[in-house]
Design a protein around this motif. Sequence first.
Motif, mmCIF file in Angstrom:
data_model
loop_
_atom_site.group_PDB
_atom_site.id
_atom_site.type_symbol
_atom_site.label_atom_id
_atom_site.label_comp_id
_atom_site.label_asym_id
_atom_site.label_seq_id
_atom_site.Cartn_x
_atom_site.Cartn_y
_atom_site.Cartn_z
ATOM 1 N N ALA A 2 24.960 5.243 -38.347
ATOM 2 C CA ALA A 2 24.263 3.986 -38.093
ATOM 3 C C ALA A 2 23.756 3.895 -36.665
ATOM 4 C CB ALA A 2 25.189 2.812 -38.387
ATOM 5 N N THR A 3 24.561 4.413 -35.725
ATOM 6 C CA THR A 3 24.147 4.336 -34.322
ATOM 7 C C THR A 3 23.347 5.550 -33.885
ATOM 8 O OG1 THR A 3 26.209 5.339 -33.641
ATOM 9 C CG2 THR A 3 26.125 2.945 -33.678
ATOM 10 N N ALA A 4 23.395 6.612 -34.679
ATOM 11 C CA ALA A 4 22.745 7.853 -34.248
ATOM 12 C C ALA A 4 21.230 7.693 -34.115
ATOM 13 C CB ALA A 4 23.062 8.983 -35.221
ATOM 14 N N LEU A 5 20.610 6.880 -35.013
ATOM 15 C CA LEU A 5 19.164 6.707 -34.935
ATOM 16 C C LEU A 5 18.755 6.098 -33.599
ATOM 17 C CD1 LEU A 5 18.531 5.410 -38.548
ATOM 18 C CD2 LEU A 5 17.549 7.480 -37.557
ATOM 19 N N VAL A 6 19.512 5.083 -33.185
ATOM 20 C CA VAL A 6 19.205 4.450 -31.911
ATOM 21 C C VAL A 6 19.448 5.420 -30.758
ATOM 22 C CG1 VAL A 6 19.804 2.571 -30.350
ATOM 23 C CG2 VAL A 6 19.726 2.181 -32.813
ATOM 24 N N LEU A 7 20.589 6.121 -30.820
ATOM 25 C CA LEU A 7 20.928 7.052 -29.744
ATOM 26 C C LEU A 7 19.905 8.161 -29.636
ATOM 27 C CD1 LEU A 7 24.770 7.219 -30.287
ATOM 28 C CD2 LEU A 7 23.618 6.333 -28.266
ATOM 29 N N GLU A 36 14.302 30.686 -31.677
ATOM 30 C CA GLU A 36 13.886 30.914 -33.065
ATOM 31 C C GLU A 36 15.022 30.597 -34.039
ATOM 32 O OE1 GLU A 36 13.493 34.754 -35.970
ATOM 33 O OE2 GLU A 36 12.708 34.998 -33.932
ATOM 34 N N ILE A 37 16.218 31.055 -33.708
ATOM 35 C CA ILE A 37 17.371 30.811 -34.585
ATOM 36 C C ILE A 37 17.688 29.323 -34.641
ATOM 37 C CG2 ILE A 37 19.838 31.251 -34.910
ATOM 38 C CD1 ILE A 37 19.355 33.980 -33.452
ATOM 39 N N MET A 38 17.745 28.682 -33.479
ATOM 40 C CA MET A 38 18.108 27.262 -33.449
ATOM 41 C C MET A 38 17.043 26.387 -34.099
ATOM 42 S SD MET A 38 20.145 26.841 -29.807
ATOM 43 C CE MET A 38 18.890 27.554 -28.748
ATOM 44 N N ASP A 39 15.768 26.692 -33.842
ATOM 45 C CA ASP A 39 14.698 25.921 -34.467
ATOM 46 C C ASP A 39 14.688 26.110 -35.978
ATOM 47 O OD1 ASP A 39 13.906 24.935 -32.041
ATOM 48 O OD2 ASP A 39 12.072 26.133 -31.901
ATOM 49 N N GLY A 40 14.977 27.328 -36.425
ATOM 50 C CA GLY A 40 15.009 27.582 -37.860
ATOM 51 C C GLY A 40 16.003 26.697 -38.568
ATOM 52 N N TRP A 41 17.170 26.521 -37.973
ATOM 53 C CA TRP A 41 18.192 25.666 -38.580
ATOM 54 C C TRP A 41 17.850 24.185 -38.433
ATOM 55 C CZ3 TRP A 41 22.383 26.398 -41.665
ATOM 56 C CH2 TRP A 41 22.702 27.723 -41.943
ATOM 57 N N SER A 58 30.515 24.509 -32.462
ATOM 58 C CA SER A 58 30.916 24.885 -31.106
ATOM 59 C C SER A 58 29.998 25.973 -30.555
ATOM 60 C CB SER A 58 32.381 25.335 -31.082
ATOM 61 O OG SER A 58 32.569 26.478 -31.890
ATOM 62 N N SER A 59 29.618 26.938 -31.396
ATOM 63 C CA SER A 59 28.706 27.996 -30.938
ATOM 64 C C SER A 59 27.301 27.467 -30.706
ATOM 65 C CB SER A 59 28.667 29.142 -31.955
ATOM 66 O OG SER A 59 29.935 29.751 -32.093
ATOM 67 N N TRP A 60 26.821 26.576 -31.598
ATOM 68 C CA TRP A 60 25.499 25.980 -31.399
ATOM 69 C C TRP A 60 25.431 25.253 -30.054
ATOM 70 C CZ3 TRP A 60 22.238 28.189 -34.218
ATOM 71 C CH2 TRP A 60 22.230 28.244 -35.618
ATOM 72 N N ALA A 61 26.464 24.482 -29.741
ATOM 73 C CA ALA A 61 26.438 23.695 -28.503
ATOM 74 C C ALA A 61 26.387 24.596 -27.279
ATOM 75 C CB ALA A 61 27.663 22.775 -28.435
ATOM 76 N N ARG A 62 27.155 25.680 -27.293
ATOM 77 C CA ARG A 62 27.138 26.619 -26.162
ATOM 78 C C ARG A 62 25.769 27.256 -25.993
ATOM 79 N NH1 ARG A 62 31.822 30.167 -28.010
ATOM 80 N NH2 ARG A 62 32.452 28.465 -29.377
ATOM 81 N N PHE A 119 16.912 19.491 -32.527
ATOM 82 C CA PHE A 119 18.192 20.195 -32.580
ATOM 83 C C PHE A 119 19.338 19.232 -32.276
ATOM 84 C CE2 PHE A 119 21.543 23.101 -31.202
ATOM 85 C CZ PHE A 119 21.490 24.060 -32.208
ATOM 86 N N LYS A 120 19.152 18.357 -31.303
ATOM 87 C CA LYS A 120 20.176 17.359 -31.002
ATOM 88 C C LYS A 120 20.416 16.447 -32.201
ATOM 89 C CE LYS A 120 19.548 17.150 -25.972
ATOM 90 N NZ LYS A 120 19.199 16.304 -24.810
ATOM 91 N N TRP A 121 19.335 16.061 -32.862
ATOM 92 C CA TRP A 121 19.469 15.198 -34.033
ATOM 93 C C TRP A 121 20.227 15.931 -35.139
ATOM 94 C CZ3 TRP A 121 20.167 10.839 -35.951
ATOM 95 C CH2 TRP A 121 19.863 10.524 -37.273
ATOM 96 N N MET A 122 19.956 17.218 -35.324
ATOM 97 C CA MET A 122 20.692 17.987 -36.322
ATOM 98 C C MET A 122 22.183 17.962 -36.030
ATOM 99 S SD MET A 122 20.654 22.106 -37.135
ATOM 100 C CE MET A 122 21.688 22.479 -35.694
ATOM 101 N N LEU A 123 22.560 18.167 -34.779
ATOM 102 C CA LEU A 123 23.981 18.162 -34.428
ATOM 103 C C LEU A 123 24.596 16.802 -34.707
ATOM 104 C CD1 LEU A 123 23.955 20.171 -31.064
ATOM 105 C CD2 LEU A 123 24.608 20.995 -33.332
ATOM 106 N N ARG A 124 23.887 15.731 -34.404
ATOM 107 C CA ARG A 124 24.412 14.398 -34.653
ATOM 108 C C ARG A 124 24.558 14.115 -36.145
ATOM 109 N NH1 ARG A 124 25.060 11.013 -30.616
ATOM 110 N NH2 ARG A 124 23.981 11.254 -28.618
ATOM 111 N N LYS A 125 23.571 14.489 -36.923
ATOM 112 C CA LYS A 125 23.553 14.125 -38.338
ATOM 113 C C LYS A 125 24.426 15.036 -39.187
ATOM 114 C CE LYS A 125 20.500 13.574 -42.314
ATOM 115 N NZ LYS A 125 19.153 13.802 -42.862
#
Length: 407
Positions: free
Chosen positions: A13-18, A136-141, A162-166, A186-192
């Motif tokens: 619910a808060t992720a959209l605003v964030l 390329e890898i991160m955008d693909g996901w 944990s690996s994505w964040a690093r 990519f940030k939105w993917m991690l949140r959702k």
Amino acid sequence: MLKPPTPTWPRLATALVLAAVLAACAPASRVSATADHDTVTAFHHPGVVIGGSQLDAVRKRVRAGREPWRSAYEKMRTSRYGSLAYTPHPAEVVPCPPNAGPPSCLAEREDAIAAYTQALLWSVGGDEAHARKAVEIMDGWSKVMKEHTEGNAGLQTAWAGSSWARAADIVHAGYPKWGAADVQRFKWMLRKAYLPAVTAKVPDYNGNWELAMTDAAIGIAVFVEDRELFTESLARYRARVPAYFYLGSDGKLPKPPPGGTMNTPEKLATYWFGQRTYADGLGQETCRNFMHIGYSLAASGHIAETAWQQGVDLYGPTAERLRAALEFHARYQLGEAAPPWLCGGKVERTMGPDVEVALNHLRNRMHLKLPETEKLAERQRPAGTDDLFVAWETLTHADNPGRGSAV
């Protein structure tokens, strides 16, 4: 042990605003070191498990041909994760049932490690092609990933997250060609697709779950600059580590996981896999196998190191507990016979490359003595990856305290 239920999505619910204001977040500076004042004023990047001064040191050592860093770099460079021909396999849904999993489970973890590997190769070796491959890898996901399902969703999201964040934190900190829109996606993917699972409450499950989940959560918190999530992750570490690794000062029984039901002598004995004699450094899963103990040691080191890079000293209050746990398990991993009181005289010596991060802090910053852990680290060097969430930590953390420190 039961697996956590399919997680709810309390942050959605808060992720959209964030997400809408991520780009406007104030840039970062310092976090206070006390549990009462864990307020983030700003974040340091790169600062998820490894900091900029440590990467500088790795660069200089590798280019000078110093060991074990040169061999560790070559092991990483020649691995399948380091190939510029690496092909990612992004998926919209990753279902991971307990004790099994379709190919997408494995592919996601491997792709996240590959992104981190490529990020390190670019940062240390300087070849921009590796930065492009990581992107390329991160955008693909991030273009397709929507959710994780089934009973192992918490662990899957923890290991991959944990690996994505690093990877993302290293690339975003120094590679401006990763476009702003792609970074935000990519940030939105991690949140959702990650945060709802890794922030689920699982106090009664084996402790490696919550530690791995917190590893992912604090790394994501730093990358997306989420102050509330960062503070929650600190609190979760402070609660779980004392409930996972025993010290005699805890009393006759281990501390029960806060918020759970494992709070009687009988329940605790069952939870600790039948162990009824407790000694300094013993872990909740020691009598299960050392593989899961290794996961927990590695995750604990990652969490504390990420906090340290951001100015918070989680290590100090748990230093003796971590030192005892490292020495206890290193001794038996190296081959010492288990006494009859310990797991009925049988231990499963299956620890992976899990000790470098915590060893580096305790020995090289705090100057504590860990002779058994040092022997184990030297035997494992140059440490590679466990194909889950630990990767290349001889390269990044062996004898590498860096210049930064917690306040």
